[in-house]
Enzyme design. Sequence first.
Site, short mmCIF file in Angstrom:
data_model
loop_
_atom_site.label_atom_id
_atom_site.label_comp_id
_atom_site.label_asym_id
_atom_site.label_seq_id
_atom_site.Cartn_x
_atom_site.Cartn_y
_atom_site.Cartn_z
N LYS A 182 0.84 -1.20 0.00
CA LYS A 182 0.00 0.00 0.00
C LYS A 182 0.88 1.26 0.00
O LYS A 182 2.09 1.19 0.13
CB LYS A 182 -0.95 -0.02 1.20
C1 LIG Z 1 -9.24 -4.17 -1.98
C2 LIG Z 1 -8.56 -4.85 -0.83
N1 LIG Z 1 -9.28 -5.18 0.25
C3 LIG Z 1 -8.72 -5.76 1.32
C4 LIG Z 1 -7.36 -6.04 1.36
C5 LIG Z 1 -6.80 -6.74 2.56
O1 LIG Z 1 -5.89 -5.94 3.24
P1 LIG Z 1 -4.98 -6.60 4.40
O2 LIG Z 1 -3.90 -7.35 3.73
O3 LIG Z 1 -4.47 -5.40 5.18
O4 LIG Z 1 -5.87 -7.45 5.22
C6 LIG Z 1 -6.57 -5.69 0.27
C7 LIG Z 1 -5.13 -5.98 0.28
O5 LIG Z 1 -4.47 -6.08 -0.72
C8 LIG Z 1 -7.17 -5.08 -0.86
O6 LIG Z 1 -6.46 -4.74 -1.94
#
Ligand SMILES: Cc1ncc(COP(=O)(O)O)c(C=O)c1O
Length: 381
Positions: A182
Amino acid sequence: MQSIPITRPDLGTEEALAAQQAILSGWVTQGPKVAEFERAVADYCGTAHAVAVSSCTAALHLSLLTLDVGPGDEVICPSMSFIATANAIRHAGATPVFADVNPQTYNLDPDAAEAAVTPRTKAILVVHQIGLPAEIDRFLEIGRRRGVRILEDAACAIGSRYKDRPIGGHSEMACFSFHPRKVITTGEGGIVTTNNARYAERLRLLRQHGMSVPDTVRHNARQVIIEEYLCLGYNYRMTDIQAAVGVEQMKKLPAIVARRQQLAERYNQALADHPWLRPPHIPADVEFNYQSYAVQLTTDAPISRNDLMQHLLESGIATRRGIMLSHTEPTYSGRILPHDLNHSTEASARSLLLPLHASMANEQQERVIESLRSVACEQLS
Ligand SMILES: Cc1ncc(COP(=O)(O)O)c(C=O)c1O
């Protein structure tokens, strides 16, 4: 020749020192640094509250529970998203109902989402895909008219803006990720922003085992406090080590976003006349943090998407396929798909992500651009 990674976290000495200080302070899990990080994110997003958790997946899960989403409920979301979007709905015990995306923006199409509403629909989970803001106002209007809740998967969208306001305060709750892919990172981590004090309180309870009194309060108390466990909670805490890194990352966020936008603009200009690659489409009322830079091959491109990726890899340039389709993964097999996902299928198959991160040198980017041009020339000759 040095290879060019798809991305690289923008971490420096400031973050390393902040983590060191948190470790040496003796308070390493959720504590004062988490509170400071939450304040920084809430101020940046213009919301009254921010509640930090261990990941965006955790943030989505708790947000859905906070809206009382559970068994028997349907939640509309895109299939074309990282699988955590749909998984979080299942974690809450509800059913994800996939609706199609706008083929230009890769964001959930409001008309397709509305067509998927049934009497069981509890919420629409709007994703700002790769950080590009979705049409939130249209979803809010649909939510009001059809009696469904709207919340945002803003995993990639910190630093993006919709109609002159940062992503974070537009719907009931927005969930961000601080995974290293990110724009800013805490290693792993997530946060929920909201203007609703009741939701914030519920999220704080759920993230820490349903415990009535946080550790920080007990630690500072002059009288013994015996905590109670008020509901079935989780351990979704962010650590103070992560939050200390996050506080430093928040200070750098405007500069990181500005550099990403500058690099993206250079790609846009360089690819404007490419014969079969299309740069991203940016709607007029949004500001894009360019968490990823996605290009799409035209239908008459003389090379397949995967062959292009292979060609770039052989030149030392890492790319990634475009956004995945959740419904084609084995864990979703056998589920009924009541709505067509043609745009999602096409866009996912024909898109790829090019390298982009704030510390990428102009020369590295020129190598990527040159490689894309040379493939085009090879295919023409
Ligand atoms: C659209 C979306 N939602 C949720 C997530 C999940 O994030 P995390 O890895 O912090 O749980 C991601 C991670 O790439 C994502 O791109």
